[in-house]
Write a protein that holds these residues in place. Structure first.
Motif, PDB file in Angstrom:
ATOM      1  N   LYS A   6       0.832  -1.204   0.000  1.00  0.00           N
ATOM      2  CA  LYS A   6       0.000   0.000   0.000  1.00  0.00           C
ATOM      3  C   LYS A   6       0.867   1.255   0.000  1.00  0.00           C
ATOM      4  O   LYS A   6       0.587   2.218  -0.727  1.00  0.00           O
ATOM      5  CB  LYS A   6      -0.908  -0.009   1.244  1.00  0.00           C
ATOM      6  CG  LYS A   6      -1.940   1.101   1.258  1.00  0.00           C
ATOM      7  CD  LYS A   6      -2.856   0.967   2.467  1.00  0.00           C
ATOM      8  CE  LYS A   6      -3.883   2.085   2.499  1.00  0.00           C
ATOM      9  NZ  LYS A   6      -4.777   1.973   3.677  1.00  0.00           N
ATOM     10  N   SER A   7       1.937   1.237   0.792  1.00  0.00           N
ATOM     11  CA  SER A   7       2.850   2.382   0.851  1.00  0.00           C
ATOM     12  C   SER A   7       3.568   2.581  -0.477  1.00  0.00           C
ATOM     13  O   SER A   7       3.829   3.715  -0.898  1.00  0.00           O
ATOM     14  CB  SER A   7       3.869   2.186   1.978  1.00  0.00           C
ATOM     15  OG  SER A   7       3.238   2.204   3.233  1.00  0.00           O
ATOM     16  N   SER A  10       1.227   4.143  -2.829  1.00  0.00           N
ATOM     17  CA  SER A  10       1.081   5.530  -2.406  1.00  0.00           C
ATOM     18  C   SER A  10       2.287   6.356  -2.861  1.00  0.00           C
ATOM     19  O   SER A  10       2.143   7.501  -3.302  1.00  0.00           O
ATOM     20  CB  SER A  10       0.940   5.595  -0.879  1.00  0.00           C
ATOM     21  OG  SER A  10       0.943   6.918  -0.425  1.00  0.00           O
ATOM     22  N   THR A  14       2.472   9.503  -5.369  1.00  0.00           N
ATOM     23  CA  THR A  14       3.130  10.748  -4.966  1.00  0.00           C
ATOM     24  C   THR A  14       4.067  11.246  -6.052  1.00  0.00           C
ATOM     25  O   THR A  14       4.060  12.435  -6.407  1.00  0.00           O
ATOM     26  CB  THR A  14       3.934  10.517  -3.665  1.00  0.00           C
ATOM     27  OG1 THR A  14       3.042  10.106  -2.637  1.00  0.00           O
ATOM     28  CG2 THR A  14       4.655  11.780  -3.233  1.00  0.00           C
ATOM     29  N   LEU A 224       1.616  12.557   1.630  1.00  0.00           N
ATOM     30  CA  LEU A 224       1.745  11.136   1.287  1.00  0.00           C
ATOM     31  C   LEU A 224       3.160  10.612   1.520  1.00  0.00           C
ATOM     32  O   LEU A 224       3.351   9.443   1.843  1.00  0.00           O
ATOM     33  CB  LEU A 224       1.348  10.912  -0.180  1.00  0.00           C
ATOM     34  CG  LEU A 224      -0.147  11.028  -0.506  1.00  0.00           C
ATOM     35  CD1 LEU A 224      -0.367  10.925  -2.009  1.00  0.00           C
ATOM     36  CD2 LEU A 224      -0.946   9.959   0.219  1.00  0.00           C
ATOM     37  N   THR A 227       3.468   9.360   4.971  1.00  0.00           N
ATOM     38  CA  THR A 227       2.751   8.089   5.124  1.00  0.00           C
ATOM     39  C   THR A 227       3.553   6.940   4.529  1.00  0.00           C
ATOM     40  O   THR A 227       3.667   5.866   5.125  1.00  0.00           O
ATOM     41  CB  THR A 227       1.380   8.176   4.424  1.00  0.00           C
ATOM     42  OG1 THR A 227       0.667   9.285   4.961  1.00  0.00           O
ATOM     43  CG2 THR A 227       0.575   6.910   4.640  1.00  0.00           C
ATOM     44  N   SER A 228       4.122   7.156   3.352  1.00  0.00           N
ATOM     45  CA  SER A 228       4.887   6.108   2.665  1.00  0.00           C
ATOM     46  C   SER A 228       6.101   5.678   3.463  1.00  0.00           C
ATOM     47  O   SER A 228       6.430   4.484   3.532  1.00  0.00           O
ATOM     48  CB  SER A 228       5.331   6.609   1.280  1.00  0.00           C
ATOM     49  OG  SER A 228       4.222   6.932   0.484  1.00  0.00           O
TER      50      SER A 228
END
Length: 286
Positions: A6-7, A10, A14, A224, A227-228
């Motif tokens: 998911k990362s 993401s 980005t 993002l 988050t990543s």
């Protein structure tokens, strides 16, 4: 979905969003300074709100941090203006390739910030980049807009390399959103006196494009990134970030109808290959 996967998705999103910023140098009918002025205002409002909504304080830890934030903001202001100007004079494809000389430029500048020395491989990387740039330069006369755009793009890369080195050494303990909130505020303040009347008299369509640029292609990517990095190594982030010119060129071909020459493609491959090599090498040294 697995958090790592998911990362990774993401992160690619980005990098695509950051690559898409280049298109707005052509889509927004304003000067590079005016685009940067509008982009920074929108991005600051969103980033500052994001920091507050996540329960964090906007305050910095010391007077030294405020001074560093000021310096970083000034460098980013000059970088963003030259970034858009490079693509307005040349093309998105050529401008992005010129900008992505920055990883190699950063390695050449690093001895000024760290106690390390250049390796022969770094010199080879610099020569590869020089060869790549030489391929896409149509002529050495700055009266040629493409040549001028490449020169401005390399200046933008130097400014960005300095900004990144200072940020890594003195400001990396702040989150991406927090750091960029200050930098976008300083960019806005730096450019108040330089923005033309056109930015205040622009159409609703132009303001809409500035809103998209500031929210979805500036504030969102920096949120993002944080988050990543929770599930990915910095090395992975750095390598995927090297895909930015690739995504930018593809978007320019699809959306703007640009047709890069074979010299641009080959020069771009050389520059990006050197950027990827230096990214991998930098991680090995840390």
């Amino acid at each position: 979905m697995d958090p790592v996967k998911k990362s990774l998705w993401s992160l690619h999103l980005t990098v695509i969003l950051l690559g898409a910023t280049a298109l707005f140098s052509k889509l927004i009918p304003l000067s590079a300074t005016d685009i940067t002025f509008g982009r920074s205002l929108v991005a600051f409002v969103v980033l500052a709100a994001l920091v507050k909504l996540t329960g964090n304080s906007l305050k910095l830890q010391s007077a030294k941090c405020y001074a560093i934030a000021l310096l970083l903001g000034v460098l980013m202001a000059a970088h963003w203006v030259t970034y858009f100007a490079a693509m307005q004079y040349a093309s998105v494809s050529v401008g992005m390739i010129a900008l992505f000389t920055f990883p190699v430029i950063a390695v050449l500048l690093e001895p000024l910030f760290e106690r390390n020395r250049l390796h022969w491989q770094d010199v080879v990387s610099a020569l590869v980049v020089l060869g790549g740039i030489a391929l896409i330069v149509p002529e050495t006369d700055l009266a040629n807009e493409t040549t001028l755009g490449i020169g401005i793009g390399i200046l933008s890369a130097v400014l960005y390399a300095f900004r990144n080195l200072i940020h890594r050494k003195h400001f990396s303990h702040y989150s991406g959103a927090h750091a960029m909130a200050y930098q976008t505020l300083i960019i806005f303040l730096c450019l108040i006196g330089f923005a033309s009347d056109q930015v205040y008299q622009a159409s609703l369509h132009t303001y809409g494009l500035l809103l998209v640029l500031g929210v979805f292609l500036t504030a969102l990517p920096h949120a993002l990134i944080a988050t990543s990095l929770k599930h990915l190594r910095v090395k992975t982030f750095s390598l995927v970030a090297c895909m930015q010119p690739f995504y930018g060129v593809i978007l320019a071909i699809v959306i703007l109808g640009e047709t890069p020459t074979w010299q641009t493609f080959v020069g771009g491959i050389l520059v990006i290959s050197a950027a990827i090599y230096e990214t991998i090498n930098a991680q090995k040294r840390q």
